[in-house]
Design a protein around this motif. Structure first.
Motif, PDB file in Angstrom:
ATOM      1  N   ASN A   9       0.792  -1.224   0.000  1.00 55.62           N
ATOM      2  CA  ASN A   9       0.000   0.000   0.000  1.00 55.62           C
ATOM      3  C   ASN A   9       0.827   1.278   0.000  1.00 55.62           C
ATOM      4  O   ASN A   9       0.411   2.295  -0.552  1.00 55.62           O
ATOM      5  CB  ASN A   9      -0.939  -0.002   1.212  1.00 55.62           C
ATOM      6  N   GLY A  23      -5.752  -0.044  -3.729  1.00 55.14           N
ATOM      7  CA  GLY A  23      -6.220  -0.851  -2.599  1.00 55.14           C
ATOM      8  C   GLY A  23      -7.029  -2.042  -3.074  1.00 55.14           C
ATOM      9  O   GLY A  23      -6.959  -3.133  -2.494  1.00 55.14           O
ATOM     10  N   SER A  56      -5.448  -5.510  -3.715  1.00 55.92           N
ATOM     11  CA  SER A  56      -5.389  -6.533  -2.675  1.00 55.92           C
ATOM     12  C   SER A  56      -6.585  -7.465  -2.766  1.00 55.92           C
ATOM     13  O   SER A  56      -6.461  -8.689  -2.626  1.00 55.92           O
ATOM     14  CB  SER A  56      -5.351  -5.870  -1.292  1.00 55.92           C
ATOM     15  N   THR A  73      -8.171  -7.750   9.844  1.00 53.74           N
ATOM     16  CA  THR A  73      -8.225  -8.152   8.429  1.00 53.74           C
ATOM     17  C   THR A  73      -7.175  -9.217   8.138  1.00 53.74           C
ATOM     18  O   THR A  73      -7.410 -10.399   8.347  1.00 53.74           O
ATOM     19  CB  THR A  73      -8.046  -6.932   7.506  1.00 53.74           C
ATOM     20  N   ASN A  74      -5.998  -8.804   7.653  1.00 49.84           N
ATOM     21  CA  ASN A  74      -4.974  -9.753   7.222  1.00 49.84           C
ATOM     22  C   ASN A  74      -4.640 -10.780   8.290  1.00 49.84           C
ATOM     23  O   ASN A  74      -4.514 -11.979   7.994  1.00 49.84           O
ATOM     24  CB  ASN A  74      -3.682  -9.005   6.847  1.00 49.84           C
ATOM     25  N   ASN A  97     -14.819  -6.601  -2.080  1.00 49.80           N
ATOM     26  CA  ASN A  97     -13.676  -5.794  -1.672  1.00 49.80           C
ATOM     27  C   ASN A  97     -13.273  -4.820  -2.767  1.00 49.80           C
ATOM     28  O   ASN A  97     -12.954  -3.657  -2.506  1.00 49.80           O
ATOM     29  CB  ASN A  97     -12.505  -6.726  -1.334  1.00 49.80           C
ATOM     30  N   THR A 130     -13.580  -0.886  -2.087  1.00 58.16           N
ATOM     31  CA  THR A 130     -12.394  -0.046  -2.073  1.00 58.16           C
ATOM     32  C   THR A 130     -12.467   1.041  -3.127  1.00 58.16           C
ATOM     33  O   THR A 130     -12.078   2.196  -2.886  1.00 58.16           O
ATOM     34  CB  THR A 130     -11.136  -0.902  -2.284  1.00 58.16           C
ATOM     35  N   TRP A 177     -13.082  -4.310   3.735  1.00 59.01           N
ATOM     36  CA  TRP A 177     -11.787  -4.898   4.069  1.00 59.01           C
ATOM     37  C   TRP A 177     -10.654  -3.886   3.823  1.00 59.01           C
ATOM     38  O   TRP A 177      -9.883  -3.544   4.715  1.00 59.01           O
ATOM     39  CB  TRP A 177     -11.560  -6.163   3.247  1.00 59.01           C
ATOM     40  N   VAL A 178     -10.515  -3.397   2.602  1.00 56.02           N
ATOM     41  CA  VAL A 178      -9.441  -2.464   2.258  1.00 56.02           C
ATOM     42  C   VAL A 178      -9.992  -1.047   2.102  1.00 56.02           C
ATOM     43  O   VAL A 178      -9.264  -0.126   1.753  1.00 56.02           O
ATOM     44  CB  VAL A 178      -8.716  -2.917   0.971  1.00 56.02           C
ATOM     45  N   VAL A 233      -8.133   2.065   3.506  1.00 54.39           N
ATOM     46  CA  VAL A 233      -6.858   2.573   2.987  1.00 54.39           C
ATOM     47  C   VAL A 233      -6.979   3.980   2.387  1.00 54.39           C
ATOM     48  O   VAL A 233      -6.208   4.874   2.765  1.00 54.39           O
ATOM     49  CB  VAL A 233      -6.250   1.586   1.976  1.00 54.39           C
TER      50      VAL A 233
END
Length: 437
Positions: A138, A161, A164, A264-265, A297, A301, A351-352, A355
Protein backbone atom coordinates in the motif's frame (compact mmCIF):
# COMPACT_ATOMS: atom_id res chain seq x y z
CA UNK A 1 7.70 21.35 8.97
CA UNK A 2 9.98 21.85 6.00
CA UNK A 3 9.42 22.47 2.33
CA UNK A 4 11.46 20.49 -0.13
CA UNK A 5 12.48 22.41 -3.22
CA UNK A 6 10.81 21.30 -6.42
CA UNK A 7 11.91 22.17 -9.96
CA UNK A 8 9.80 24.64 -11.85
CA UNK A 9 7.02 22.77 -13.57
CA UNK A 10 6.47 22.94 -17.29
CA UNK A 11 3.33 22.04 -19.15
CA UNK A 12 4.53 19.49 -21.74
CA UNK A 13 1.27 17.53 -21.73
CA UNK A 14 -0.07 19.97 -24.28
CA UNK A 15 2.29 18.59 -26.93
CA UNK A 16 3.74 15.36 -25.53
CA UNK A 17 7.10 14.54 -23.95
CA UNK A 18 9.14 15.40 -27.04
CA UNK A 19 7.18 18.47 -28.00
CA UNK A 20 5.50 16.64 -30.87
CA UNK A 21 1.86 16.24 -31.74
CA UNK A 22 -0.58 16.58 -28.86
CA UNK A 23 -2.03 13.37 -27.53
CA UNK A 24 -5.10 12.51 -25.52
CA UNK A 25 -3.56 9.78 -23.38
CA UNK A 26 -1.12 9.94 -20.50
CA UNK A 27 1.73 7.62 -19.59
CA UNK A 28 0.33 7.59 -16.05
CA UNK A 29 -2.14 4.95 -17.21
CA UNK A 30 0.78 2.64 -18.07
CA UNK A 31 2.24 3.32 -14.62
CA UNK A 32 -1.17 2.60 -13.06
CA UNK A 33 -1.41 -0.74 -14.89
CA UNK A 34 2.09 -1.93 -13.97
CA UNK A 35 1.64 -0.86 -10.34
CA UNK A 36 -1.78 -2.51 -10.09
CA UNK A 37 -0.50 -5.87 -11.35
CA UNK A 38 2.49 -5.71 -8.99
CA UNK A 39 0.27 -4.96 -6.00
CA UNK A 40 -2.10 -7.72 -7.11
CA UNK A 41 0.71 -10.29 -7.07
CA UNK A 42 1.95 -9.11 -3.68
CA UNK A 43 -1.56 -9.49 -2.26
CA UNK A 44 -1.95 -12.90 -3.88
CA UNK A 45 1.28 -14.17 -2.33
CA UNK A 46 0.22 -13.00 1.13
CA UNK A 47 -3.25 -14.49 0.78
CA UNK A 48 -2.19 -18.07 0.02
CA UNK A 49 -0.67 -18.57 3.48
CA UNK A 50 -4.06 -19.70 4.79
CA UNK A 51 -4.25 -22.34 2.02
CA UNK A 52 -1.04 -23.98 3.24
CA UNK A 53 -2.00 -24.39 6.92
CA UNK A 54 -3.72 -27.77 6.64
CA UNK A 55 -1.28 -29.22 4.03
CA UNK A 56 1.65 -28.32 6.31
CA UNK A 57 -0.11 -29.96 9.25
CA UNK A 58 -0.72 -33.10 7.23
CA UNK A 59 2.73 -33.40 5.62
CA UNK A 60 5.07 -32.24 8.38
CA UNK A 61 2.99 -32.76 11.53
CA UNK A 62 3.47 -29.15 12.63
CA UNK A 63 0.82 -27.78 15.00
CA UNK A 64 -1.47 -24.88 14.17
CA UNK A 65 0.15 -22.25 16.38
CA UNK A 66 3.67 -23.05 15.06
CA UNK A 67 2.50 -22.51 11.49
CA UNK A 68 0.57 -19.41 12.58
CA UNK A 69 3.75 -18.05 14.16
CA UNK A 70 5.52 -18.28 10.79
CA UNK A 71 2.62 -16.41 9.19
CA UNK A 72 2.78 -13.88 12.01
CA UNK A 73 6.52 -13.39 11.44
CA UNK A 74 5.77 -12.83 7.75
CA UNK A 75 3.17 -10.20 8.60
CA UNK A 76 5.60 -8.48 10.99
CA UNK A 77 8.26 -8.48 8.26
CA UNK A 78 5.64 -7.32 5.77
CA UNK A 79 4.91 -4.42 8.13
CA UNK A 80 8.60 -3.50 8.43
CA UNK A 81 8.79 -3.59 4.66
CA UNK A 82 6.36 -0.65 4.67
CA UNK A 83 8.57 2.02 6.30
CA UNK A 84 11.73 0.56 4.75
CA UNK A 85 10.05 0.55 1.34
CA UNK A 86 8.67 4.06 1.91
CA UNK A 87 12.12 5.34 2.86
CA UNK A 88 13.65 3.70 -0.21
CA UNK A 89 10.89 5.02 -2.47
CA UNK A 90 11.45 8.59 -1.23
CA UNK A 91 15.16 8.27 -2.09
CA UNK A 92 15.47 5.86 -5.01
CA UNK A 93 12.03 5.86 -6.61
CA UNK A 94 9.22 3.28 -6.99
CA UNK A 95 10.82 1.44 -9.93
CA UNK A 96 13.88 0.20 -8.06
CA UNK A 97 11.82 -0.68 -4.99
CA UNK A 98 9.38 -2.72 -7.12
CA UNK A 99 12.27 -4.63 -8.69
CA UNK A 100 13.76 -5.24 -5.25
CA UNK A 101 10.46 -6.41 -3.75
CA UNK A 102 9.68 -8.80 -6.62
CA UNK A 103 13.21 -10.21 -6.47
CA UNK A 104 12.85 -10.91 -2.74
CA UNK A 105 9.52 -12.68 -3.39
CA UNK A 106 11.24 -14.94 -5.92
CA UNK A 107 14.23 -15.56 -3.62
CA UNK A 108 11.94 -16.41 -0.72
CA UNK A 109 9.48 -18.65 -2.54
CA UNK A 110 11.87 -20.66 -4.74
CA UNK A 111 13.67 -22.56 -1.92
CA UNK A 112 10.30 -23.42 -0.36
CA UNK A 113 9.90 -26.04 -3.08
CA UNK A 114 12.41 -28.08 -1.01
CA UNK A 115 10.96 -27.13 2.39
CA UNK A 116 11.60 -29.70 5.16
CA UNK A 117 11.94 -27.81 8.47
CA UNK A 118 9.88 -25.30 10.41
CA UNK A 119 12.80 -22.85 10.73
CA UNK A 120 12.99 -22.72 6.94
CA UNK A 121 9.34 -21.70 6.81
CA UNK A 122 10.01 -18.91 9.33
CA UNK A 123 13.05 -17.69 7.38
CA UNK A 124 11.76 -17.96 3.82
CA UNK A 125 8.06 -17.21 4.16
CA UNK A 126 8.39 -15.27 7.39
CA UNK A 127 11.27 -12.90 6.65
CA UNK A 128 12.22 -12.90 2.97
CA UNK A 129 8.73 -13.08 1.44
CA UNK A 130 7.38 -10.85 4.20
CA UNK A 131 9.83 -8.03 3.47
CA UNK A 132 9.46 -8.46 -0.29
CA UNK A 133 5.67 -8.20 -0.26
CA UNK A 134 5.87 -5.33 2.25
CA UNK A 135 8.06 -3.33 -0.12
CA UNK A 136 5.43 -3.62 -2.89
CA UNK A 137 2.24 -2.90 -1.00
CA UNK A 138 0.00 0.00 0.00
CA UNK A 139 2.84 2.46 0.65
CA UNK A 140 4.03 1.98 -2.93
CA UNK A 141 0.51 2.49 -4.30
CA UNK A 142 -0.05 5.63 -2.22
CA UNK A 143 3.22 7.17 -3.39
CA UNK A 144 2.62 6.38 -7.07
CA UNK A 145 -0.90 7.83 -6.89
CA UNK A 146 0.32 11.06 -5.31
CA UNK A 147 3.19 11.46 -7.79
CA UNK A 148 1.29 10.73 -11.01
CA UNK A 149 -2.23 12.01 -10.33
CA UNK A 150 -3.32 15.53 -9.42
CA UNK A 151 -7.00 14.73 -9.97
CA UNK A 152 -8.85 11.60 -8.81
CA UNK A 153 -6.11 10.69 -6.35
CA UNK A 154 -8.52 9.12 -3.90
CA UNK A 155 -10.02 6.96 -6.64
CA UNK A 156 -6.57 5.83 -7.79
CA UNK A 157 -5.55 4.99 -4.20
CA UNK A 158 -8.81 3.05 -3.98
CA UNK A 159 -7.96 1.22 -7.19
CA UNK A 160 -4.55 0.25 -5.83
CA UNK A 161 -6.22 -0.85 -2.60
CA UNK A 162 -8.58 -2.94 -4.71
CA UNK A 163 -5.53 -4.76 -6.03
CA UNK A 164 -5.39 -6.53 -2.67
CA UNK A 165 -8.96 -7.68 -3.14
CA UNK A 166 -8.32 -8.65 -6.75
CA UNK A 167 -5.25 -10.60 -5.62
CA UNK A 168 -7.42 -12.55 -3.23
CA UNK A 169 -10.08 -13.01 -5.90
CA UNK A 170 -7.62 -14.16 -8.55
CA UNK A 171 -5.21 -16.24 -6.49
CA UNK A 172 -7.01 -17.77 -3.53
CA UNK A 173 -9.61 -19.96 -5.31
CA UNK A 174 -6.99 -20.97 -7.87
CA UNK A 175 -4.48 -21.84 -5.14
CA UNK A 176 -7.09 -23.88 -3.24
CA UNK A 177 -7.91 -25.85 -6.39
CA UNK A 178 -4.27 -26.29 -7.47
CA UNK A 179 -3.13 -27.30 -3.97
CA UNK A 180 -5.93 -29.87 -3.75
CA UNK A 181 -5.10 -31.30 -7.18
CA UNK A 182 -1.30 -31.12 -7.31
CA UNK A 183 -0.08 -30.19 -3.82
CA UNK A 184 1.10 -26.98 -2.21
CA UNK A 185 4.47 -27.02 -4.01
CA UNK A 186 2.68 -26.59 -7.35
CA UNK A 187 1.07 -23.44 -5.98
CA UNK A 188 4.44 -22.08 -4.85
CA UNK A 189 5.94 -22.83 -8.27
CA UNK A 190 3.13 -20.93 -9.99
CA UNK A 191 3.70 -17.87 -7.78
CA UNK A 192 7.43 -17.93 -8.53
CA UNK A 193 6.73 -18.05 -12.26
CA UNK A 194 4.31 -15.12 -12.14
CA UNK A 195 6.77 -13.00 -10.11
CA UNK A 196 9.63 -13.70 -12.54
CA UNK A 197 7.51 -12.75 -15.54
CA UNK A 198 6.34 -9.54 -13.84
CA UNK A 199 9.93 -8.34 -13.41
CA UNK A 200 10.05 -7.69 -17.18
CA UNK A 201 7.31 -5.00 -17.53
CA UNK A 202 8.45 -3.35 -14.29
CA UNK A 203 12.01 -3.05 -15.61
CA UNK A 204 10.94 -1.84 -19.07
CA UNK A 205 7.88 0.34 -18.41
CA UNK A 206 7.99 1.70 -14.86
CA UNK A 207 9.07 5.31 -14.28
CA UNK A 208 9.51 7.16 -10.98
CA UNK A 209 7.92 10.56 -11.73
CA UNK A 210 6.04 12.13 -14.66
CA UNK A 211 8.69 14.89 -14.75
CA UNK A 212 11.30 12.23 -15.63
CA UNK A 213 9.71 11.90 -19.06
CA UNK A 214 8.64 15.52 -19.51
CA UNK A 215 5.07 15.20 -18.27
CA UNK A 216 2.86 16.74 -15.62
CA UNK A 217 0.68 14.64 -13.29
CA UNK A 218 -2.77 13.75 -14.62
CA UNK A 219 -5.13 16.69 -14.17
CA UNK A 220 -2.43 19.30 -13.61
CA UNK A 221 -2.51 20.52 -17.20
CA UNK A 222 -6.03 21.80 -16.49
CA UNK A 223 -4.89 23.97 -13.54
CA UNK A 224 -3.90 27.61 -13.86
CA UNK A 225 -0.10 28.02 -13.98
CA UNK A 226 -0.01 30.14 -10.80
CA UNK A 227 -2.09 27.53 -8.97
CA UNK A 228 0.27 24.82 -10.20
CA UNK A 229 3.16 26.54 -8.45
CA UNK A 230 1.10 27.00 -5.30
CA UNK A 231 0.00 23.37 -5.18
CA UNK A 232 3.56 22.25 -5.94
CA UNK A 233 4.67 24.01 -2.76
CA UNK A 234 1.90 22.27 -0.83
CA UNK A 235 2.96 18.94 -2.32
CA UNK A 236 6.52 19.66 -1.15
CA UNK A 237 5.41 20.12 2.48
CA UNK A 238 7.36 17.62 4.55
CA UNK A 239 6.97 16.54 8.18
CA UNK A 240 9.93 14.67 9.69
CA UNK A 241 9.09 11.48 11.56
CA UNK A 242 10.37 12.98 14.81
CA UNK A 243 7.90 15.85 14.53
CA UNK A 244 5.01 13.59 13.48
CA UNK A 245 5.59 11.39 16.54
CA UNK A 246 4.78 14.40 18.74
CA UNK A 247 1.29 14.77 17.30
CA UNK A 248 -1.92 13.15 18.48
CA UNK A 249 -3.13 12.67 14.91
CA UNK A 250 -0.20 10.44 13.99
CA UNK A 251 -0.93 8.12 16.90
CA UNK A 252 -4.68 8.06 16.23
CA UNK A 253 -3.98 7.06 12.62
CA UNK A 254 -1.36 4.52 13.72
CA UNK A 255 -3.43 2.79 16.41
CA UNK A 256 -6.59 2.68 14.27
CA UNK A 257 -4.59 1.14 11.42
CA UNK A 258 -3.07 -1.35 13.89
CA UNK A 259 -6.66 -2.43 14.60
CA UNK A 260 -7.32 -2.56 10.85
CA UNK A 261 -4.51 -5.09 10.44
CA UNK A 262 -5.65 -7.08 13.46
CA UNK A 263 -9.18 -7.40 12.07
CA UNK A 264 -8.23 -8.15 8.43
CA UNK A 265 -4.97 -9.75 7.22
CA UNK A 266 -4.02 -11.21 10.57
CA UNK A 267 -7.27 -12.77 11.74
CA UNK A 268 -9.72 -13.14 8.86
CA UNK A 269 -7.09 -13.41 6.13
CA UNK A 270 -5.23 -16.17 7.99
CA UNK A 271 -7.91 -18.06 9.90
CA UNK A 272 -11.24 -17.69 8.10
CA UNK A 273 -10.60 -20.65 5.80
CA UNK A 274 -9.67 -23.18 8.54
CA UNK A 275 -12.44 -21.79 10.80
CA UNK A 276 -15.06 -22.25 8.08
CA UNK A 277 -13.89 -25.79 7.26
CA UNK A 278 -13.95 -26.74 10.95
CA UNK A 279 -17.40 -25.14 11.21
CA UNK A 280 -18.75 -27.64 8.68
CA UNK A 281 -18.34 -25.77 5.39
CA UNK A 282 -16.56 -27.48 2.51
CA UNK A 283 -13.39 -25.96 1.06
CA UNK A 284 -15.20 -25.42 -2.25
CA UNK A 285 -18.03 -23.52 -0.57
CA UNK A 286 -15.57 -21.50 1.51
CA UNK A 287 -13.56 -20.67 -1.60
CA UNK A 288 -16.76 -19.35 -3.18
CA UNK A 289 -17.41 -17.15 -0.15
CA UNK A 290 -13.83 -15.87 -0.26
CA UNK A 291 -14.16 -15.11 -3.96
CA UNK A 292 -17.36 -13.18 -3.26
CA UNK A 293 -15.54 -11.34 -0.49
CA UNK A 294 -12.84 -10.40 -2.98
CA UNK A 295 -15.40 -9.10 -5.47
CA UNK A 296 -17.10 -6.98 -2.82
CA UNK A 297 -13.68 -5.79 -1.67
CA UNK A 298 -12.96 -4.43 -5.14
CA UNK A 299 -16.26 -2.54 -5.23
CA UNK A 300 -15.93 -1.35 -1.65
CA UNK A 301 -12.39 -0.05 -2.07
CA UNK A 302 -13.14 1.74 -5.35
CA UNK A 303 -16.24 3.30 -3.78
CA UNK A 304 -14.18 4.32 -0.75
CA UNK A 305 -11.64 6.04 -3.01
CA UNK A 306 -14.43 7.98 -4.73
CA UNK A 307 -16.04 8.87 -1.40
CA UNK A 308 -12.74 9.95 0.16
CA UNK A 309 -12.41 12.67 -2.50
CA UNK A 310 -15.79 14.09 -1.46
CA UNK A 311 -16.66 13.42 2.19
CA UNK A 312 -15.16 13.63 5.68
CA UNK A 313 -12.55 10.88 5.76
CA UNK A 314 -12.86 10.50 9.54
CA UNK A 315 -16.56 9.65 9.28
CA UNK A 316 -15.85 7.20 6.48
CA UNK A 317 -13.32 5.37 8.67
CA UNK A 318 -15.78 5.27 11.57
CA UNK A 319 -18.46 3.72 9.36
CA UNK A 320 -16.06 1.12 7.94
CA UNK A 321 -14.74 0.04 11.33
CA UNK A 322 -18.26 -0.08 12.77
CA UNK A 323 -19.61 -2.42 10.07
CA UNK A 324 -16.48 -4.54 10.32
CA UNK A 325 -16.95 -4.97 14.08
CA UNK A 326 -20.57 -6.02 13.65
CA UNK A 327 -19.80 -8.56 10.93
CA UNK A 328 -16.92 -10.19 12.86
CA UNK A 329 -19.00 -10.39 16.03
CA UNK A 330 -21.57 -12.43 14.09
CA UNK A 331 -19.01 -14.80 12.51
CA UNK A 332 -18.86 -17.45 15.32
CA UNK A 333 -22.63 -17.93 15.08
CA UNK A 334 -22.75 -18.52 11.31
CA UNK A 335 -23.54 -22.15 10.52
CA UNK A 336 -25.46 -21.84 7.23
CA UNK A 337 -23.93 -21.15 3.84
CA UNK A 338 -26.31 -18.28 3.04
CA UNK A 339 -25.16 -16.39 6.12
CA UNK A 340 -21.52 -17.10 5.31
CA UNK A 341 -22.08 -15.43 1.95
CA UNK A 342 -23.86 -12.54 3.68
CA UNK A 343 -20.80 -12.14 5.92
CA UNK A 344 -18.61 -12.16 2.79
CA UNK A 345 -20.64 -9.29 1.32
CA UNK A 346 -20.72 -7.07 4.44
CA UNK A 347 -17.15 -7.73 5.53
CA UNK A 348 -15.78 -7.65 1.98
CA UNK A 349 -17.12 -4.15 1.34
CA UNK A 350 -14.85 -2.62 4.00
CA UNK A 351 -11.79 -4.90 4.07
CA UNK A 352 -9.44 -2.46 2.26
CA UNK A 353 -11.88 0.46 2.23
CA UNK A 354 -9.95 1.99 5.15
CA UNK A 355 -6.86 2.57 2.99
CA UNK A 356 -7.95 5.60 0.85
CA UNK A 357 -9.17 7.76 3.78
CA UNK A 358 -6.15 6.80 5.90
CA UNK A 359 -3.79 7.78 3.07
CA UNK A 360 -5.69 11.03 2.47
CA UNK A 361 -5.65 11.98 6.14
CA UNK A 362 -1.92 11.25 6.39
CA UNK A 363 -1.11 13.32 3.29
CA UNK A 364 -3.37 16.19 4.36
CA UNK A 365 -2.08 16.37 7.91
CA UNK A 366 1.63 15.84 7.28
CA UNK A 367 2.27 16.77 3.64
CA UNK A 368 2.54 14.63 0.53
CA UNK A 369 6.35 14.81 0.50
CA UNK A 370 6.46 12.78 3.73
CA UNK A 371 3.73 10.33 2.75
CA UNK A 372 6.10 7.48 1.85
CA UNK A 373 7.93 7.54 5.16
CA UNK A 374 5.05 8.36 7.52
CA UNK A 375 2.42 6.14 5.92
CA UNK A 376 5.10 3.46 5.83
CA UNK A 377 5.26 3.52 9.63
CA UNK A 378 1.48 3.70 9.95
CA UNK A 379 1.26 0.71 7.63
CA UNK A 380 3.92 -1.03 9.73
CA UNK A 381 1.58 -0.74 12.73
CA UNK A 382 -1.16 -2.27 10.55
CA UNK A 383 0.95 -5.33 9.91
CA UNK A 384 2.10 -5.60 13.52
CA UNK A 385 -1.57 -5.85 14.42
CA UNK A 386 -1.97 -8.47 11.70
CA UNK A 387 1.00 -10.47 12.97
CA UNK A 388 -0.31 -10.51 16.53
CA UNK A 389 -3.76 -11.63 15.38
CA UNK A 390 -2.32 -14.33 13.11
CA UNK A 391 -0.40 -15.93 15.98
CA UNK A 392 -3.09 -15.30 18.61
CA UNK A 393 -5.69 -16.93 16.37
CA UNK A 394 -3.67 -20.13 16.11
CA UNK A 395 -2.75 -20.08 19.81
CA UNK A 396 -6.31 -19.64 21.12
CA UNK A 397 -7.62 -22.16 18.59
CA UNK A 398 -5.26 -24.75 20.06
CA UNK A 399 -5.96 -23.81 23.69
CA UNK A 400 -9.74 -23.26 23.50
CA UNK A 401 -10.63 -25.44 20.52
CA UNK A 402 -12.24 -22.62 18.48
CA UNK A 403 -11.79 -19.02 17.32
CA UNK A 404 -14.71 -17.49 19.21
CA UNK A 405 -12.73 -15.47 21.76
CA UNK A 406 -10.31 -14.04 19.21
CA UNK A 407 -13.20 -13.03 16.92
CA UNK A 408 -14.86 -11.28 19.86
CA UNK A 409 -11.65 -9.37 20.59
CA UNK A 410 -11.55 -8.19 16.96
CA UNK A 411 -15.13 -6.92 17.21
CA UNK A 412 -14.29 -4.94 20.36
CA UNK A 413 -11.18 -3.46 18.75
CA UNK A 414 -13.26 -2.47 15.73
CA UNK A 415 -15.58 -0.43 17.94
CA UNK A 416 -12.57 1.23 19.59
CA UNK A 417 -11.30 2.19 16.12
CA UNK A 418 -14.60 4.01 15.49
CA UNK A 419 -13.83 6.39 18.36
CA UNK A 420 -10.18 6.78 17.37
CA UNK A 421 -11.16 7.75 13.82
CA UNK A 422 -13.52 10.46 14.97
CA UNK A 423 -10.81 11.88 17.24
CA UNK A 424 -8.48 12.80 14.38
CA UNK A 425 -8.05 16.57 14.06
CA UNK A 426 -10.14 18.40 11.46
CA UNK A 427 -7.89 21.45 11.46
CA UNK A 428 -5.59 22.08 8.54
CA UNK A 429 -2.58 22.69 10.81
CA UNK A 430 -1.31 20.01 13.14
CA UNK A 431 -0.77 20.65 16.80
CA UNK A 432 1.79 18.90 18.91
CA UNK A 433 0.64 16.54 21.60
CA UNK A 434 1.65 19.02 24.27
CA UNK A 435 -0.42 21.78 22.73
CA UNK A 436 -3.43 19.53 22.37
CA UNK A 437 -3.42 18.26 25.91
Amino acid sequence: MALRAEPELSRPNERGPQGGKARNWHYAWVILGVTFVTLLLSAGVRTVASVFIKPFEAEFGWDRDSISLAIGVSLFAFGLGGPVGGWLIDRFGPRRVMLLGLSLIVLGLSPMLWLTSLWQLHLLWGLVVGIGTGAVANVLGATVANRWFRSHRGLVVGLFGAASAAGQLAFLPAMIALTGAAGWRASVALLVGVAVVLLIPVALLMRDRPQDIGLLPVGEEQIDAALVQETAKEDARFTPLREALRTRDFWLLTVSFFICGYTTNGLIGTHLLPHAVEHGFSEVATAGALALMGIMNVFGTLASGWLSDRYDNRKLLAVYYGFRAISIAALPFITELNFLFLFAVVYGLDWVATVPPTVNLTATRFGKASLGTLFGWIFCAHMFGAGIAAYAGGFFRRVLGDYHLIFLSAAVFGLIAVGLSMGISTGGRLKTASAES
